[in-house]
Scaffold this motif. Structure first.
Motif, PDB file in Angstrom:
ATOM      1  N   THR A   1       0.832  -1.209   0.000  1.00  0.00           N
ATOM      2  CA  THR A   1       0.000   0.000   0.000  1.00  0.00           C
ATOM      3  C   THR A   1       0.862   1.251   0.000  1.00  0.00           C
ATOM      4  OG1 THR A   1      -1.816  -1.136   1.136  1.00  0.00           O
ATOM      5  CG2 THR A   1      -1.766   1.279   1.265  1.00  0.00           C
ATOM      6  N   GLU A   2       1.930   1.254   0.794  1.00  0.00           N
ATOM      7  CA  GLU A   2       2.835   2.408   0.824  1.00  0.00           C
ATOM      8  C   GLU A   2       3.503   2.613  -0.531  1.00  0.00           C
ATOM      9  OE1 GLU A   2       4.213   2.325   5.537  1.00  0.00           O
ATOM     10  OE2 GLU A   2       5.312   1.150   4.029  1.00  0.00           O
TER      11      GLU A   2
ATOM     12  N   CYS B   1       2.339   1.615  -3.427  1.00  0.00           N
ATOM     13  CA  CYS B   1       1.292   2.062  -4.341  1.00  0.00           C
ATOM     14  C   CYS B   1       1.004   3.553  -4.163  1.00  0.00           C
ATOM     15  CB  CYS B   1       0.024   1.237  -4.108  1.00  0.00           C
ATOM     16  SG  CYS B   1      -1.399   1.752  -5.088  1.00  0.00           S
ATOM     17  N   GLN B   2       0.873   3.986  -2.922  1.00  0.00           N
ATOM     18  CA  GLN B   2       0.594   5.399  -2.651  1.00  0.00           C
ATOM     19  C   GLN B   2       1.722   6.308  -3.126  1.00  0.00           C
ATOM     20  OE1 GLN B   2      -0.152   5.051   1.572  1.00  0.00           O
ATOM     21  NE2 GLN B   2      -2.388   5.058   1.278  1.00  0.00           N
ATOM     22  N   LYS B   3       2.959   5.826  -2.992  1.00  0.00           N
ATOM     23  CA  LYS B   3       4.103   6.610  -3.448  1.00  0.00           C
ATOM     24  C   LYS B   3       4.052   6.775  -4.959  1.00  0.00           C
ATOM     25  CE  LYS B   3       7.927   8.754  -2.418  1.00  0.00           C
ATOM     26  NZ  LYS B   3       7.901   9.976  -1.595  1.00  0.00           N
TER      27      LYS B   3
ATOM     28  N   LEU C   1       1.378   6.589  -6.829  1.00  0.00           N
ATOM     29  CA  LEU C   1       0.239   7.452  -7.144  1.00  0.00           C
ATOM     30  C   LEU C   1       0.596   8.930  -6.962  1.00  0.00           C
ATOM     31  CD1 LEU C   1      -2.698   5.436  -5.509  1.00  0.00           C
ATOM     32  CD2 LEU C   1      -2.394   5.891  -7.958  1.00  0.00           C
ATOM     33  N   SER C   2       1.385   9.206  -5.938  1.00  0.00           N
ATOM     34  CA  SER C   2       1.808  10.597  -5.725  1.00  0.00           C
ATOM     35  C   SER C   2       2.724  11.054  -6.852  1.00  0.00           C
ATOM     36  CB  SER C   2       2.519  10.737  -4.372  1.00  0.00           C
ATOM     37  OG  SER C   2       3.785  10.094  -4.373  1.00  0.00           O
TER      38      SER C   2
ATOM     39  N   LYS D   1       0.600  11.953  -9.855  1.00  0.00           N
ATOM     40  CA  LYS D   1      -0.021  13.278  -9.727  1.00  0.00           C
ATOM     41  C   LYS D   1       1.003  14.390  -9.935  1.00  0.00           C
ATOM     42  CE  LYS D   1      -3.601  11.565  -6.609  1.00  0.00           C
ATOM     43  NZ  LYS D   1      -4.089  11.479  -5.204  1.00  0.00           N
TER      44      LYS D   1
ATOM     45  N   GLU E   1      -6.645   4.438  -9.623  1.00  0.00           N
ATOM     46  CA  GLU E   1      -6.279   4.579  -8.212  1.00  0.00           C
ATOM     47  C   GLU E   1      -7.037   3.600  -7.312  1.00  0.00           C
ATOM     48  OE1 GLU E   1      -5.946   8.026  -4.730  1.00  0.00           O
ATOM     49  OE2 GLU E   1      -6.424   8.577  -6.804  1.00  0.00           O
ATOM     50  N   GLU E   2      -8.348   3.512  -7.474  1.00  0.00           N
ATOM     51  CA  GLU E   2      -9.143   2.624  -6.618  1.00  0.00           C
ATOM     52  C   GLU E   2      -8.733   1.165  -6.804  1.00  0.00           C
ATOM     53  OE1 GLU E   2     -13.338   3.155  -6.903  1.00  0.00           O
ATOM     54  OE2 GLU E   2     -13.259   5.323  -6.541  1.00  0.00           O
TER      55      GLU E   2
ATOM     56  N   LEU F   1      -5.182   0.604  -5.191  1.00  0.00           N
ATOM     57  CA  LEU F   1      -5.184   0.540  -3.727  1.00  0.00           C
ATOM     58  C   LEU F   1      -5.820  -0.753  -3.220  1.00  0.00           C
ATOM     59  CD1 LEU F   1      -6.079   4.255  -2.902  1.00  0.00           C
ATOM     60  CD2 LEU F   1      -3.902   3.101  -2.473  1.00  0.00           C
TER      61      LEU F   1
END
Length: 386
Positions: A21-22, A24-26, A28-29, A32, A45-46, A49
């Motif tokens: 998850t971390e 993936c979030q990185k 995604l950032s 953006k 994104e959905e 995650l």
């Protein structure tokens, strides 16, 4: 991004140094932050995650699916993805939602890989710059590097506002830019006449076109059936080899794939060049070849020689005819393949309804850009001449 290679990220996930998850979030950032590159058509994104959370659950139970479990990846928007819009960067397919996954996509999902999104491309993969997309051109991440900006005497902090940018090459420019910008560890493209290798070279990443038939084309919206191959873009050769090991093999849904079982392999840490013979075709020193390219070519040849390889001059006498031959074969198959987009079963449909023929013509005129229409017309001409 944690680590520069897929294997480094995979090791960190298994050691619990980072969660899926971390990671993936990185990514995604990063997507953006680099949105001005226009590398992605759809950011999932959905989905990402959710897949990352499922990967974390498997890791907590000590049951990862494979080496790619929890690894972020992206895929060119001409591969079918179940429930996710697949457009081929064309008005013709805008809003089209496939009911199934391409085989290569499903194989990555089966390994637990995390889909970050669908990447931009030349419409229907017809182009070499990733500039002919209805979603706009893809911009090369190297355009915004501090070193490049200083070389061009452009204020690095105003880079995103500048119209002075480099192309990514095409047609898999979105996938190449996505990997180069650090938004994923690996991306899939497609390669017919260089559409993976070309953008890889522009964006400073590894681009691999596997041997035809080694990887399934099922679910890849076709450009040229006899030459299309799913391609791999990564940051290093070892990562490309790892992904190839996952994707390669027979697929009952693609009769052109290899029949024999495929044995996965791992590259050795050290590769000897002493038994390697490198041929450089003399015909490739064509008129108009830039001095910069000749210099780089010579530099590469010197590197092989210094490593122990034998470099020799060879002749490929039919080189002058290769582009013409490719053009005839490519446009002829394009004309045949694009015939399926008629506005009846799926995709864009014109409001013109004077007759069936008028509806077909209007739909294809509205749905395809100039490049695609040109190849269709050329292909039909060549087919008529047979």
């Amino acid at each position: 991004m944690l680590g520069t290679s897929l294997r480094e990220a995979a090791a960190a996930l298994r050691l619990g140094q980072v969660s899926a998850t971390e990671l993936c979030q990185k990514c995604l950032s990063f997507i953006k932050e680099s949105s001005f590159l226009n590398a992605y058509i759809t950011v999932t994104e959905e989905v990402a995650l959710k897949q990352a959370a499922e990967a974390d659950k498997r890791f907590s139970q000590g049951q990862p699916l494979g080496l790619l479990d929890g690894i972020p990846f992206a895929i060119k928007d001409n591969f079918s993805t179940c429930g996710i819009e697949t457009t081929c960067a064309s008005r013709m397919l805008k809003g089209y939602i496939p009911p199934y996954n391409a085989t290569v996509v499903q194989k990555l999902f089966d390994q637990g890989a995390v889909l970050m999104g669908k990447t931009n491309l030349d419409e229907f993969a017809m182009g070499s710059g990733s500039t002919d997309s209805i979603f706009g051109p893809v911009k090369n991440p190297w355009s915004y590097s501090k070193a490049y900006r200083e070389k061009r005497a452009v204020n690095h902090h105003d880079a995103k506002k500048e119209s002075d940018w480099l192309i990514t090459g095409g047609s898999s420019g979105g996938s190449a830019a996505a990997v180069s910008a650090g938004t994923c560890y690996v991306a899939l493209g497609s390669d017919t006449g260089g559409s993976t290798r070309n953008p890889a070279s522009h964006c400073g990443v590894v681009g691999l076109k596997p041997t035809y038939g080694l990887v399934s084309r099922h679910g890849l919206i076709p450009l040229v059936n006899s030459m299309d191959v799913p391609g791999i873009l990564s940051r290093c050769v070892d990562d490309a080899a790892t992904v190839l090991g996952v994707l390669a093999g027979h697929d009952p849904q693609d009769s052109t794939t290899i029949q024999d079982p495929f044995e996965t392999f791992k590259l050795p840490e050290k590769i000897s060049m002493k038994k390697l013979c490198i041929g450089i075709p003399k015909e490739y020193h064509a008129p108009g070849l830039s001095t910069e390219i000749v210099t780089l070519w010579s530099k590469a040849a010197d590197m092989f020689e210094n490593a122990g390889a034998k470099v020799v001059e060879v002749s490929l006498p039919h080189t002058p005819y290769s582009i013409v031959c490719y053009h005839v074969l490519c446009t002829s198959e394009v004309a045949s393949n694009m015939a399926r987009f008629d506005g009846l079963e799926y995709g864009h449909r014109s409001d013109v309804d004077d007759s069936t023929e008028a509806m077909y013509a209007a739909t294809r005129r509205e749905g395809f850009n100039e490049v695609v229409r040109g190849r269709i017309l050329s292909g039909n001409y060549f087919l008529l001449k047979q």
